[in-house]
Structures are given as structure tokens and as C-alpha cells.
Design an enzyme around this catalytic site. Structure first.
Site, PDB file in Angstrom:
ATOM      1  N   ASP A   1      32.722  42.506  43.021  1.00 17.18           N
ATOM      2  CA  ASP A   1      33.549  41.309  43.138  1.00 17.18           C
ATOM      3  C   ASP A   1      33.426  40.535  41.838  1.00 17.18           C
ATOM      4  O   ASP A   1      33.126  41.120  40.794  1.00 17.18           O
ATOM      5  CB  ASP A   1      33.051  40.458  44.324  1.00 17.18           C
TER       6      ASP A   1
ATOM      7  N   HIS B   1      34.784  33.169  44.684  1.00 22.42           N
ATOM      8  CA  HIS B   1      35.046  34.273  45.610  1.00 22.42           C
ATOM      9  C   HIS B   1      33.821  35.166  45.766  1.00 22.42           C
ATOM     10  O   HIS B   1      33.403  35.494  46.880  1.00 22.42           O
ATOM     11  CB  HIS B   1      36.240  35.098  45.130  1.00 22.42           C
TER      12      HIS B   1
ATOM     13  N   SER C   1      39.134  39.103  53.107  1.00 22.13           N
ATOM     14  CA  SER C   1      37.993  39.190  52.181  1.00 22.13           C
ATOM     15  C   SER C   1      36.702  38.757  52.844  1.00 22.13           C
ATOM     16  O   SER C   1      35.627  39.274  52.533  1.00 22.13           O
ATOM     17  CB  SER C   1      38.211  38.273  50.967  1.00 22.13           C
TER      18      SER C   1
END
Length: 422
Positions: free
Chosen positions: A186, A214, A365
């Protein structure tokens, strides 16, 4: 070989199918900052829209995102022959020998570099596209010139959710090695208190590792403790930042290198909440990691049920995860691969987003790490002969949703229904 055959049979029984491309997640707050991880733009309240209109909205958002990216980063990114964004002027190939390199050079395809990803036993060759030739045209030409090799563009993969890079001072510990059951591919991870002392990370792009909201959110949903609690609280995590500050980060080459590093360090379960098109290099890298006993859990993306399926979630043997809301209904924006394996909370999920911040987020996600953490508790080290029992235990844990038994929307059912701050 007999063990790998058994693994294939297990996956075929539990997770049939595979397919092509897609996109990713949505944050509840509609304000987002620029982010090298290329976040999905905010969407309207999809819960009030008819499903057909949702599909149209998501298709427009995806097209707008790609169009803007190709315009704003034209010096680094260009479309491949299918219109998918990829690193400008570069083709990647596997299965290439010296004679093929000479043959390619004779036609203007200069060797940029050769690389071996030790953790996967995988050799990669990168060629530069001849001057004045588009990536789309060169892709077709080199594939025809080297029919025995696997040639592709270096496609880009998208994360979705809370955008924005964080100050460098907030970065969790950086490391090049160390054993852990869980891996993450990620953006970089911040040193949030819920993750203190349990995350080691390495960069696979320019400027990486660089903490991102994120990456931090997904990490906290894996191993977070305290007020932000993950599905495998207190476990150690290896995080691979494939974005850094590079506009062309998050490419197939970076993800392949990250998989190799995680495999070298004994990771048993890896979460990839990134989505994009089918890619020959990525497909080989995923397969090599699986052959070494790694289980990969991936989000199905947020392009909606009518969109082309996302990769890597759609590769054979990858655990494809969708998201559900507080009433255990599938998110209207959730994508559908040819196989959906599990569902998990994906709406108003509480996750860390910075050095001392946490927010409630939305998207597939944030469902994927909840499944990955539970799987890692049953499968703490790579061992092909232990995959069957671990997967069977996870299936038994799943709460059936939708049609009785496994279905195309929820897979085997809901995992970690009480996770994510519900």
C-alpha cells in the site's frame, strides 16, 4: 509439486474463477488532499441512488480519474493499448533470454535494466520504447517480436479512501528485514499509537517509505490495538510502500518487488487494497508468492457491480473481499470479481489516519484487512499443507449473508462482523 497441486485444488473448491480490471475506495469525509497513491475522488451518497445510476456514476468517476491522471502526469504516465494508465515509455517482460534482448535491440527496444526478485525467483527485464512510438503501439510490436516471453506495460494500481501524504516525522519504523505473519502492500504507514512498535516497512518507489493516510488506515485494521483495533491486534506487520512520492508509483513492478520482499521475510498473509488491470508481470508475481505458501487478500474495488473486475483480487487463488454496511448489505459501489470469497465491514469503519488521528471510512479497501487479519490468526507461517485447514476454519467462521450458502455477492459470508468499531 504434489503440495502445490493440492493447494490449487483447495483454491478451486473454495474460490473458483478469475477476471480483469477495476478501481477502489471512498472516504466518508469528502475532503481529500493530493496523494501519490492516487485516491478515488469523492462520490455522492450512493445509498440513495438506483443501482443502474450508481453504475453510471462510478463509470464516469473512473474515466474522469484516468483522464485527469494522464493529463496531469503526461511526462510520467501514458495509456496502454487498452487505455489503462501505465509508466510512460517502459515495457516489462518475463521469460526473456539474451537472444531475445538482442532481437529487441535490433528493432529499437533498448534494454533499460534486468532484475531478479529473489523472494519469488523471478527475473524481470525492462525495455524502453523506441523514440516517437506510443506505448500502445510498442506493446503490440514487442509482444509479437518476443512471442515466447510475457510482455506488458507497467500498469498503475489505485488505492481508495482517505487521501494525503503525512509529514515525514510521522513515519513508522523503517526496516529492510524481519519476520512477520502479516504483510501489507500500500502506501506508507504512520506511527499511530495503535501501531506502536509493531510495523516495519520498506519503500519500493521514489521517496518511499512515506506515510500515507490510506496505508495507515489499512495497517490499523490489521494489527491495531486500543481505540483503533484491528482483526489481528498486536501482531507484527511488514508494510511495503509502493507509492512514496512518485507520480508513477504503485506500478506492477513495484508490487512484484514488494511481494518478493514479503516472501523473503516469511509473511504468510498479505493484504493488497489496490486495484487496476490484469498485468502479466503481476500475475506471475502473485503466482510465485502463492507457490511459496503466501495467501493474498485483496479488495474488489469500488467501481460498482457492473464494472470490469479488479486485479489482483480477480487472480486465481487470491481471496477477493467485498464490503458491507451496518445492516450487512453490500456497498452499492462495491465491485464484483468472478469470485467473491468473503465480506467484511466496509462502511463507517474506524481506522487510524495519521500520527494521532482516526476517522470512520468507507470502501472495500477497509474490509480486506479485516479478513486478512482473521486468516493470519489461523495461518501464522507459510506452509502449503496448512492452507486447507486455515481456509476451512475461516469459512466456518463466516456468517452467511444473501442467498443460502456461497453466493456471488457475499461469497462465503461475513467475517469480523463486530470489527471496525461497529
Amino acid at each position: 509439486m504434489r503440495q502445490w497441486t493440492a493447494l490449487i485444488l483447495i483454491f478451486a473448491a473454495l474460490m473458483p474463477g478469475s477476471v480483469p480490471r477495476g478501481v477502489a475506495q471512498v472516504a466518508l469525509p469528502s475532503v481529500q488532499l493530493p496523494d501519490a497513491t492516487r485516491m478515488l475522488p469523492p462520490l455522492p451518497n450512493l445509498g440513495t441512488e438506483p443501482l443502474a445510476r450508481v453504475g453510471d456514476t462510478l463509470a464516469d468517476v473512473r474515466l474522469e480519474r484516468i483522464t485527469n491522471l494522464l493529463r496531469d502526469q503526461r511526462d510520467r504516465i501514458e495509456p496502454d493499448r487498452n487505455g489503462e494508465p501505465a509508466v510512460r515509455g517502459i515495457l516489462v517482460a518475463t521469460g526473456v533470454d539474451d537472444a531475445m534482448i538482442v532481437r529487441a535491440a535490433e528493432k529499437g527496444f533498448r534494454l533499460l535494466d534486468r532484475e531478479r526478485i529473489e523472494g519469488l525467483g523471478l527475473d524481470i527485464v525492462r525495455f524502453t520504447v523506441p523514440g516517437g512510438r506510443s506505448l500502445a503501439r510498442a506493446q503490440k510490436q514487442l509482444a509479437k517480436l518476443l512471442p515466447d516471453a510475457e510482455v506488458d506495460a507497467d500498469h498503475l494500481y489505485f488505492a481508495g479512501g482517505p487521501g494525503g501524504l503525512l509529514p515525514a516525522a510521522t513515519l513508522a519504523a523503517a526496516s529492510t528485514s524481519g519476520k512477520a505473519s502479516l504483510g501489507l502492500i500500500d502506501g506508507g504507514v504512520a506511527a499511530h499509537p495503535s501501531l506502536a512498535g509493531r510495523v516495519a516497512q520498506r519503500g519500493f518507489a521514489a521517496g518511499a517509505p512515506a506515510a500515507s493516510r490510506h496505508g495507515t488506515a489499512v495497517a490499523s485494521l490489521l494489527v491495531g490495538t486500543g481505540t483503533v483495533r484491528g482483526s489481528a491486534p498486536g501482531q507484527r506487520l511488514l508494510a511495503a510502500d509502493v507509492y512514496g512520492t512518485d507520480p508513477a508509483g504503485g506500478n506492477a513492478s513495484a508490487i512484484a518487488r514488494a511481494l518478493g520482499w514479503l516472501a523473503q521475510n516469511g509473511v504468510a498473509v498479505t493484504t493488497i487494497s489496490l486495484v487496476g488491470p490484469d498485468n502479466k508481470l503481476l500475475a506471475v508475481a502473485v503466482s510465485r508468492a502463492q507457490q511459496r505458501g503466501m495467501l493474498i487478500v485483496a479488495a474488489v474495488g469500488n467501481d460498482g457491480p457492473a464494472a470490469p473486475p479488479a486485479y489482483p483480487a480477480s487472480y486465481q487463488g487470491v481471496f477477493a473481499v467485498t464490503g458491507v454496511d451496518a445492516r450487512n448489505r453490500a456497498l452499492p459501489e462495491a465491485g464484483r470479481a468472478r469470485h467473491i470469497d468473503f465480506a467484511a465491514p466496509g462502511d463507517a469503519v474506524l481506522a487510524a489516519t495519521g500520527l494521532a488521528s482516526a476517522d470512520r471510512l468507507r470502501g472495500t479497501s477497509f474490509a480486506a484487512p479485516l479478513v486478512a487479519g482473521r486468516l493470519a490468526l489461523r495461518y501464522p507461517a507459510p506452509a502449503v499443507d496448512r492452507i486447507g485447514p486455515a481456509v476451512a476454519a475461516l469459512v466456518m467462521e463466516a456468517h452467511d449473508l444473501g442467498k443460502r450458502g456461497r453466493d456471488e455477492i457475499y461469497g462465503h459470508g461475513l467475517i469480523c462482523g463486530d470489527c471496525g468499531g461497529r
